[in-house]
Each structure stands twice: as C-alpha cells, then as structure tokens.
Write an enzyme that holds these catalytic residues in place. Structure first.
Site, short mmCIF file in Angstrom:
data_model
loop_
_atom_site.label_atom_id
_atom_site.label_comp_id
_atom_site.label_asym_id
_atom_site.label_seq_id
_atom_site.Cartn_x
_atom_site.Cartn_y
_atom_site.Cartn_z
N GLY A 1 0.84 -1.20 0.00
CA GLY A 1 0.00 0.00 0.00
C GLY A 1 0.86 1.24 0.00
O GLY A 1 2.04 1.19 -0.33
N ASN A 2 0.28 2.37 0.36
CA ASN A 2 1.04 3.62 0.46
C ASN A 2 0.41 4.50 1.54
O ASN A 2 -0.58 4.12 2.16
CB ASN A 2 1.09 4.33 -0.90
CG ASN A 2 -0.30 4.64 -1.41
OD1 ASN A 2 -1.01 5.46 -0.83
ND2 ASN A 2 -0.71 3.98 -2.49
N SER A 3 0.98 5.68 1.73
CA SER A 3 0.58 6.52 2.89
C SER A 3 -0.56 7.48 2.61
O SER A 3 -0.78 8.40 3.41
CB SER A 3 1.78 7.34 3.37
OG SER A 3 2.91 6.57 3.42
N SER A 4 -1.28 7.34 1.54
CA SER A 4 -2.40 8.26 1.31
C SER A 4 -3.43 8.12 2.43
O SER A 4 -3.82 7.01 2.79
CB SER A 4 -3.05 7.95 -0.05
OG SER A 4 -4.28 8.65 -0.14
N ALA B 1 -4.31 7.31 -4.56
CA ALA B 1 -2.96 6.83 -4.83
C ALA B 1 -3.09 5.32 -5.03
O ALA B 1 -3.10 4.55 -4.07
CB ALA B 1 -2.04 7.16 -3.68
#
Ligand code: PMT
Length: 402
Positions: free
Chosen positions: A212-215, A281
C-alpha cells in the site's frame, strides 16, 4: 454583501473582547443584523449592556433568561444566521468547538449553525503554539470552518504561532469577501454528477499483509465535500481511509480495497458522471498470488513476491470518455515534477492533472495542507500557494468549472 445579512457574533473570554465591540459596530455600519452570543467568561471582559446597545438586540449568554425562564433556541439561531463569527475565540472555546463540548450557548449555537463559521483565535503565544491548540484549530479547519489568523492577514492555511486577534477591519473584509465568494460558488455544480477517487489501495499478500502507500484520503474527501457543497451529486470511491468518511446527503460512498475493485466501481459509476477526479494513490502493482493463510517467517514465500501490474484506472476511463465528460488526474512526484506530470496527462488522456510534489513542505500524503499546480490538456498551467486541502479542493473545482 453584508447588507441585510444575519450574523451571529460569538464572544468568548479573552482580553481581545474589547475589539469585538468595534467589530460589532463595523457589522452594523455595513448594514448587517447582529445577534451577540457571549460566553459566561466573555461577560467578565465586556458588558452585555454595551453590546446590546450597539446591536439593538438583547445579548444571549445563558440557555434560559433568568427571570422569565424563557428558553433560547440555539437551533433557531443557527438556522437564522448567514454567518457566525467567533471573535475572540480563546483556546478553551476552540477546544470545545473542535470536540463538541456543548456546555455554553456559544458552542451549542456553533454546533447547530448551518452557515459559514469564521474563527478568530486570540490567546497567549505559548497557548497558540501548543500542539493541542494547533490540533484543535486544524480540526476546526477540517470541519470547513474559516480561520482568520492575525499572523498572515489571510484565511490562514497554517498557523505561524502568533496569538493576537486579527484587527476588526480585516475580519470584516475577510468575512465579506468569503461570503461573496461562497454565494457565487453555491449551486455552481447543481445538476452535475462528480465521481471522485480517494485514499490508497491495499493489495493483499496474505491475510495479514498488503502492499500500500501513505495516502490518508484527506485530499479526495475534501474534494467530495466541496463538490457536494457546490450542489453536485458526488460518488466517492474510496480505498481504506485514515480519516472519517464524509457525511453529506449528496455524497454516495463506495468502499473498495484493491485497485481492481476500484476499477470495477469506477467503470460502473463513470458513465453517469460529468466530471471524474482521480485523487486516489492507486498501487501500481499487486502480488500475483495471495496466500490464503499467513506466510510464516521461516518459509521463504515472503522474501520474493511476484508482482503483476494493476490496471490503469484513469487511462481506462479516458479511453471510453464521451466529449461531454472531463477526467482530472493527480500526479504525486518526487523529481522532474513538471515533466512527469505532463507525460502522465498525455499518456492517460486526461483533461487536466493536479501536480503535487513531496519536495514541497506541507504537500502530499497525510498533511492537512497541499501545494499544487494544475496542468491542462492545452499545455497551460496554473500555480497555487500552500493552502489547506479544503481550499485546494475549491481551487481545483474553480479551475475545472471554468
Ligand atoms: O490522501 P492524502 O493523504 O490527502 O494525499 C493526497 C495525495 C498525495 C494521495 C493526492 O494529492 C495525490 O497526489 N494522488 C495521486 C497519487 C498518485 O499515486 O499519483 P500517480 O502519479 O501514481 O498516478 C497518477 C494518476 O493516475 C492519479 O490520478 C491516480 O489516481 C491514477 N492512477 C494511478 C495508477 C493506477 N493504476 N490507476 C490510476 O488511475
């Protein structure tokens, strides 16, 4: 603009309360009808007699009038108002407003108000700089309140730590200008359907791990709120958010986890949409296989994960886009920002792209603020300063609506 407007002037207990007398006089001179609501502590600094003489109305402070037992309806007052201005807003009042502590008439009225709310902080420098106060102000901003801060003279997008209350003339100017802008915007998207993606996608590796990512989803949620405020019917397609989902009768929320699920929801909703804004994102890759049980540390399965490319949602939508539809993408970059954003705009076939860079302080993932530029299909570009994500959302919708 203020002529005939109904304004609630909320006064809390700070030394700057003396300035509220001038502010009240300026509102009256501009032709507004003003109802003063004062906290019990506010009355220690300024007398209700002065305020009621100037406003021509009895000042409200308690839930009940002491001698008659008459009840003051904060709900009716909240509906009556075209704007609520809280000046001075002390640290305590700000904290109560941010957390819904309705133990006085001012905060109760604030919670019932449907109109734009302007908060003019005034306190000692150290109190203003304290993380707790900053967090509360940040919360108020995220609820859509307008913070009028003396430090910048603008509707401040971030606090610079100064505690003095803004001058009454400047408060009046900002309230006037903001009400004018809001009334022009209201209903500017009535009858339009806007689809917005927000947050990250999570691509599972096994039942406990994901890529995943930090959005956080803040940018997409701010866009959804602003579009709904302007009268649009909004479909918000959101990956796992780290912020509360927006509650608005004109926002329909579809929760997804993976890029594939987001693609399905988008292709289903897009034919109905006039405008699509892709703020999510999206993970570009997903594990080729998802283990059906937790992969153990001792096993080798976690050291190398085979990945497959996820579908490009924005490009898929643009490929089937009708001439009356607009698709706006985002580009989050770390280097060669302009070049990469233009390449994405062209490759995906977007009408415009919103560029934000992780090299700009206060921009990108997780922050309450963002600094963007917008690049359009005709090659033109528009730059904006660092602002709250709510204000950025308004700028984006202004630019698209043109
Ligand atoms: O959520 P916040 O914490 O508030 O942070 C906001 C944000 C930084 C996430 C937001 O402002 C932002 O920049 N979103 C896009 C981030 C991104 O991943 O951009 P990208 O350059 O990878 O993708 C370009 C565009 O194509 C985006 O509109 C993206 O939604 C879209 N895309 C990307 C990959 C993919 N498989 N499908 C897509 O549709």
């Amino acid at each position: 603009m203020l002529k005939g407007k109904h304004i609630i002037l909320g006064i809390s207990g700070g030394i700057a309360a003396y300035k509220s007398v001038y502010l009240l006089r300026l509102f009256i001179k501009a032709g507004a009808e003003v109802q003063v609501v004062i906290t019990p502590n506010g009355k220690e600094f300024i007398t209700p007699v002065t305020l009621s003489a100037l406003s021509g109305k009895p000042v409200i402070s308690e839930f009940f009038t002491a001698n008659s037992g008459e009840w003051h309806s904060h709900v009716d007052l909240g509906l009556w108002a075209d704007a609520m201005v809280i000046a001075p807003a002390t640290a305590s009042t700000i904290a109560k407003m941010a957390n819904g502590v309705a133990d006085n008439m001012l905060v109760t009225t604030y919670l019932s108000a449907k109109a734009p709310v302007f908060v003019c902080p005034a306190m000692d420098l150290d109190m203003m700089a304290h993380p707790s106060t900053q967090r509360n102000i940040s919360l108020l901003r995220s609820y859509g309140n307008h913070i009028i801060d003396a430090a910048t003279g603008e509707l401040a997008s971030h606090l610079t730590g100064k505690g003095r209350m803004q001058e009454p003339e400047e408060i009046l100017r900002q309230v006037d200008e903001t009400l004018e802008r809001l009334s022009a915007e209201t209903a500017s998207l009535t009858g339009k359907r806007v689809m917005i993606t927000a947050g990250p996608t999570h691509e599972p590796i096994d039942p406990v791990r994901f890529i995943g990512n930090s959005s956080s989803g803040k940018m997409g949620v701010a866009l959804a709120r602003e579009a709904a405020r302007r009268g649009a019917e909004v479909t918000l397609i959101a990956g796992p958010l780290s912020v509360p989902a927006p509650e608005h009768p004109h926002i329909k929320m579809l929760n997804v986890t993976t890029a594939r699920e987001m693609l399905d929801a988008c292709t289903h909703s897009f034919p109905e949409a006039d405008i699509a804004i892709m703020a999510a994102a999206v993970a570009d890759y997903a594990p080729a296989q998802v283990a059906d049980r937790k992969i153990k540390r001792e096993e080798n399965g976690i050291e190398r994960i085979e990945l497959v490319k996820n579908p490009d949602i924005a490009a898929t939508l643009c490929a089937g886009k009708r001439p009356d539809q607009k698709v706006v993408g985002f580009a989050l970059e770390t280097d060669h920002e302009h070049e990469h954003a233009v390449a994405k705009l062209r490759r995906k076939g977007l009408d415009a792209i919103v560029l934000n860079s992780l090299r700009d302080k206060g921009a990108g993932f997780g922050t309450d603020t963002n600094k963007i530029s917008m690049i359009f299909a005709d090659g033109s570009e528009q730059f904006f300063p660092l602002k709250s994500k709510e204000e950025v959302a308004a700028d984006i919708l202004d630019a698209i609506s043109k």
